[in-house]
Scaffold this active site. Structure first.
Site, short mmCIF file in Angstrom:
data_model
loop_
_atom_site.label_atom_id
_atom_site.label_comp_id
_atom_site.label_asym_id
_atom_site.label_seq_id
_atom_site.Cartn_x
_atom_site.Cartn_y
_atom_site.Cartn_z
N ASP A 76 -28.46 25.11 -9.55
CA ASP A 76 -29.02 23.53 -9.95
C ASP A 76 -30.43 23.30 -10.68
O ASP A 76 -31.24 24.10 -9.76
CB ASP A 76 -29.56 22.58 -9.07
CG ASP A 76 -29.28 21.42 -8.56
OD1 ASP A 76 -28.26 20.57 -8.86
OD2 ASP A 76 -30.15 20.68 -7.83
N GLY A 83 -29.03 16.73 -21.88
CA GLY A 83 -30.06 16.71 -20.96
C GLY A 83 -31.10 16.10 -21.03
O GLY A 83 -31.01 15.37 -22.16
N ASP A 116 -33.64 17.48 -23.22
CA ASP A 116 -34.57 18.55 -24.02
C ASP A 116 -34.55 18.31 -25.07
O ASP A 116 -35.24 18.58 -25.47
CB ASP A 116 -33.21 19.71 -24.18
CG ASP A 116 -32.78 20.97 -23.93
OD1 ASP A 116 -32.99 20.61 -22.75
OD2 ASP A 116 -31.49 21.26 -23.97
N ARG A 130 -33.27 28.62 -16.76
CA ARG A 130 -32.37 28.87 -16.26
C ARG A 130 -32.32 30.44 -16.83
O ARG A 130 -31.82 31.18 -16.03
CB ARG A 130 -31.05 28.34 -17.11
CG ARG A 130 -29.85 28.69 -16.79
CD ARG A 130 -28.88 27.89 -17.45
NE ARG A 130 -28.93 26.48 -16.70
CZ ARG A 130 -29.20 25.32 -17.08
NH1 ARG A 130 -29.88 25.32 -18.64
NH2 ARG A 130 -29.73 24.33 -16.17
P1 IMP Z 1 -27.06 19.94 -12.50
O1 IMP Z 1 -28.70 20.82 -12.65
O2 IMP Z 1 -26.39 19.62 -13.35
O3 IMP Z 1 -27.60 18.84 -11.42
O4 IMP Z 1 -28.26 18.55 -13.51
C1 IMP Z 1 -29.43 17.99 -13.57
C2 IMP Z 1 -30.46 16.99 -14.68
O5 IMP Z 1 -30.17 17.99 -15.37
C3 IMP Z 1 -28.88 16.58 -15.47
O6 IMP Z 1 -28.83 15.27 -16.36
C4 IMP Z 1 -29.49 17.37 -16.45
O7 IMP Z 1 -28.40 17.34 -17.65
C5 IMP Z 1 -30.41 17.77 -16.84
N1 IMP Z 1 -30.87 19.74 -17.39
C6 IMP Z 1 -30.02 20.72 -16.30
N2 IMP Z 1 -30.21 21.75 -17.01
C7 IMP Z 1 -31.22 21.22 -18.39
C8 IMP Z 1 -31.72 21.93 -19.06
O8 IMP Z 1 -31.83 22.85 -19.59
N3 IMP Z 1 -31.86 21.30 -20.04
C9 IMP Z 1 -32.03 20.29 -20.02
N4 IMP Z 1 -31.65 18.85 -19.62
C10 IMP Z 1 -30.98 19.88 -18.05
#
Ligand code: IMP
Length: 189
Positions: free
Chosen positions: A68, A149, A151, A177
């Site tokens: 998460d 997301g 990025d 990550r």
């Molecule tokens: P979740 O971990 O899938 O709940 O992600 C939460 C939010 O953060 C979502 O909108 C994802 O697109 C964004 N997100 C998660 N990991 C990344 C990343 O590595 N880069 C950019 N956005 C991220």
């Protein structure tokens, strides 16, 4: 060793598969023919990560880890944080989330932010968590085509580029990550 990666997010799966050593066999939702949405209703990133991993462990009884992630913006008191995925509303996409974020940061000098990933691992019914953080700044406009997301609006400290301008290998060298998954790899090897 078999490990389910509890995610429906193909981008996360691609990033993790690039890092994970060959002795760990990643089982994806696709391999399991599992296409449900796992609920993410908790109020912290850590609780969400644990909830997702437990949900899948209880369903398949196979060791599992989940990820998460949230974007924490200093001047917004850590927003969007645990609500990063649904910042602009539950049916909104990343573009909408970015739009809302940039609007909230209009005229703000402090653009410091960080990505936080919590990976929850359930191994033989015991729960472990691993954290990865990367500091940076929110850009004024999205730039770059890679990644996903937020990025395109996040520039990691020490770089003059957004995450979306980095290659996957470059992002994996420094990302939230990758830091969390490397801790998991160290733990189980
Ligand atoms: P979740 O971990 O899938 O709940 O992600 C939460 C939010 O953060 C979502 O909108 C994802 O697109 C964004 N997100 C998660 N990991 C990344 C990343 O590595 N880069 C950019 N956005 C991220």
């Amino acid at each position: 060793m078999d490990l389910i990666f509890a995610t429906g997010n193909q981008n996360k799966l691609i990033e993790i598969n690039k890092i994970i050593p060959k002795n760990i066999n990643i089982i994806s939702f696709k391999d399991l023919k599992f296409d449900e949405e796992v609920p993410e209703n908790e109020n912290t990133i850590k609780k969400n990560a644990i909830y997702k991993a437990k949900y899948i462990y209880n369903k398949f009884n196979i060791n599992v880890f989940s990820d998460d992630t949230g974007l924490e913006v200093e001047t917004l008191n850590g927003e969007p944080g645990v609500y990063s995925a649904r910042y602009a509303g539950s049916s909104c996409n990343s573009k909408d989330n970015i739009k809302k974020l940039l609007r909230k940061l209009e005229n703000k000098k402090n653009r410091n932010a960080r990505f936080k990933t919590i990976i929850a691992l359930i191994l033989d019914n015991k729960t472990y968590t691993f954290e990865g953080l990367v500091e940076g700044k929110i850009l004024k406009n999205p730039i770059g085509k890679n990644g996903f997301g937020y990025d395109s609006v996040f520039s990691p400290s020490g770089y003059n580029k957004s995450f979306a301008e980095l290659t996957l290998n470059e992002k994996n060298l420094i990302s939230h990550r990758s830091l969390a998954i490397k801790k998991l790899i160290n733990f189980i090897s």
